[in-house]
Design an enzyme around this catalytic site. Structure first.
Site, short mmCIF file in Angstrom:
data_model
loop_
_atom_site.label_atom_id
_atom_site.label_comp_id
_atom_site.label_asym_id
_atom_site.label_seq_id
_atom_site.Cartn_x
_atom_site.Cartn_y
_atom_site.Cartn_z
N ALA A 11 0.44 38.55 -9.80
CA ALA A 11 1.43 38.65 -10.89
C ALA A 11 2.51 39.68 -10.57
O ALA A 11 3.58 39.66 -11.15
CB ALA A 11 0.73 39.03 -12.18
N LYS A 12 2.22 40.60 -9.67
CA LYS A 12 3.17 41.64 -9.24
C LYS A 12 3.83 42.32 -10.44
O LYS A 12 5.03 42.57 -10.43
CB LYS A 12 4.20 41.05 -8.27
CG LYS A 12 3.54 40.46 -7.00
CD LYS A 12 4.53 40.00 -5.96
CE LYS A 12 3.87 39.47 -4.71
NZ LYS A 12 3.18 38.18 -4.85
N ARG A 13 3.04 42.61 -11.46
CA ARG A 13 3.56 43.26 -12.64
C ARG A 13 3.80 44.75 -12.35
O ARG A 13 3.31 45.30 -11.36
CB ARG A 13 2.58 43.12 -13.82
CG ARG A 13 2.30 41.67 -14.24
CD ARG A 13 3.56 40.97 -14.72
NE ARG A 13 3.27 39.73 -15.42
CZ ARG A 13 3.46 38.49 -14.94
NH1 ARG A 13 3.93 38.32 -13.72
NH2 ARG A 13 3.20 37.43 -15.67
N ASP A 52 9.16 39.02 -6.70
CA ASP A 52 8.36 38.26 -5.74
C ASP A 52 9.34 37.60 -4.77
O ASP A 52 10.54 37.72 -4.93
CB ASP A 52 7.47 37.23 -6.46
CG ASP A 52 6.17 37.00 -5.73
OD1 ASP A 52 6.21 36.83 -4.49
OD2 ASP A 52 5.12 36.97 -6.38
#
Lengths: 276, 276
Positions: free
Chosen positions: A98-100, B102
């Protein structure tokens, strides 16, 4: 104490595999541009690859683009991984890609989303906001976080490769500083790093900076990274510490199960050769 | 050519306001911990504050935590902002506070989610993955991206404050490097920065590094930032360039509409005093 990485290591032992199966339902790979097609695409991969998967990594972006239906599909895919785990009698961890990255109560809400609402075991995070943006995700030792360290894209040079000055220390590239910080934050055994496979020398450098951390390694195959070199550069002395993520190499294979099995076996050979 | 920031500037002129209304349906502020309550909470704020709002900023985290129902609520809130825009005869931009980041096709999927599926005008992004992670969001000039530059939390020092070395240039803190990069990437008039209000001197420093960019400024009020000082440090010479985000200060007011009107009027006073 059980931690995310002790759970992962048990699974690695159970299936003799370091393979992380990426679940990226690209619209181009679907029979129709719908959440239903994304779910079916992933369920087929889960069923075929589960016996050889140390972990699954669904990427939220490809589900979010279908709105609420996509979010439902993501939950169904994670539930299906749980069912396969039960069938196999071995818990296959789910890493939510999710690369939050946000602060305070917002980070808490993202953690609730990933772990409580969706039921993932771990998540990928951006380190740009620092320690307090990571803490809400690693309070529970059984939930893990992989911090973006050095990525496999061209833009990695824009920030990650810059040398940073630290008082009383030699300047190092930002990604090595992130690796050192993550090591310091890993007090509960649940912090890992995302390190691309593109440059094995870089993987080796990050391994030296964080000898005990787990790495999630994307970029093998489509993005040009070499599997053997990545394992040789990244594995810890105990033959653990590297999860090799493969998505398209399995999803686009005629027989995804065989593709996953071959990858598992190939990696096992390298591990064994290294430990002799 | 119409760009995200020309659209925003028209709205700023229409409502004489630099106020961005944050829509953060914290569970603590809701009548019940449900997506329905989150939606009703936000719809009330949208209706009350729209006449004084230069923009609205819903934060995805507080919707995601309610799963598919939360995602439906988020879409309904954005739709309601569109309806208020029509009623007012003036387009009120929606900035999706998602802090995504991303690569390649994944970034494209996030852009499709934010702009096509949800119908937002702009998004907040993490810069850690570099230029190619930003590009898919800024292809269309009418869609904007605010890059995290210097945030208002304690952890900002972990990465953002580190001095970075660049060939042929003086070392600068990473956040200033991000500001300079963003300036270079702003070829279509749709790249801005997120700069916290906590330290006015820092805001002034970022303004000097990126004289023409728009800043989204959180941290006034609850997080301790001072509104007047933030405007004085951040405004461009044309009295534009700063969006002050206020969430709890409006959401927790007895009369959110009056709170928004007061904030608008107070800021207008400062702008006028500065332009004399």
């Amino acid at each position: 104490m059980e931690t995310f990485f002790s759970l992962l290591e048990r699974r690695v032992d159970d299936c003799s595999s370091l393979l992380c199966v990426g679940l990226d339902p690209h619209v181009d790979d679907l029979q129709s541009p719908t959440a239903d097609a994304a779910r079916e695409h992933c369920l087929r991969l889960v069923k075929a690859a589960a016996p050889y998967a140390a972990a699954f990594k669904p990427n939220t972006a490809f589900f979010e683009r279908f709105g609420p239906q996509g979010w439902t599909a993501l939950k169904q895919v994670i539930d299906a991984i749980r069912q396969e785990s039960q069938r196999l009698g071995s818990h296959v961890p789910v890493i939510l890609d999710a690369k939050r990255g946000d602060i305070a109560s917002t980070a808490e809400a993202y953690a609730a989303s990933a772990f409580d609402s969706l039921g993932a075991d771990a998540i990928t995070l951006s380190p740009y906001l620092g320690r307090d943006s990571i803490e809400p995700f690693i309070q529970d030792p059984e939930h893990g976080a992989f911090l973006l360290c050095k990525t496999s894209n061209a833009g990695a040079q824009d920030l990650q490769d810059l040398k940073v000055e630290r008082p009383g220390k030699q300047p190092v590239p930002l990604y090595l500083h992130v690796a050192e910080m993550a090591r310091g934050w890993n007090v509960r055994g649940n912090v890992g790093l995302v390190v691309g496979a593109t440059y094995p020398a870089t993987l080796a450098e990050v391994r030296a900076a964080a000898p005990e951390l787990w790495f999630l390694v994307p970029g093998v195959g489509v993005q040009g990274g070499d599997l053997d070199a990545a394992l040789q550069a990244g594995l810890r002395q105990d033959g653990m510490g590297v999860l090799i993520n493969v998505a398209r190499g399995i999803a686009r294979a005629l027989d995804p199960g065989s593709a996953a099995a071959s990858l598992r076996d190939h990696m096992l050979g390298i591990r064994r050769a290294m430990q002799k």
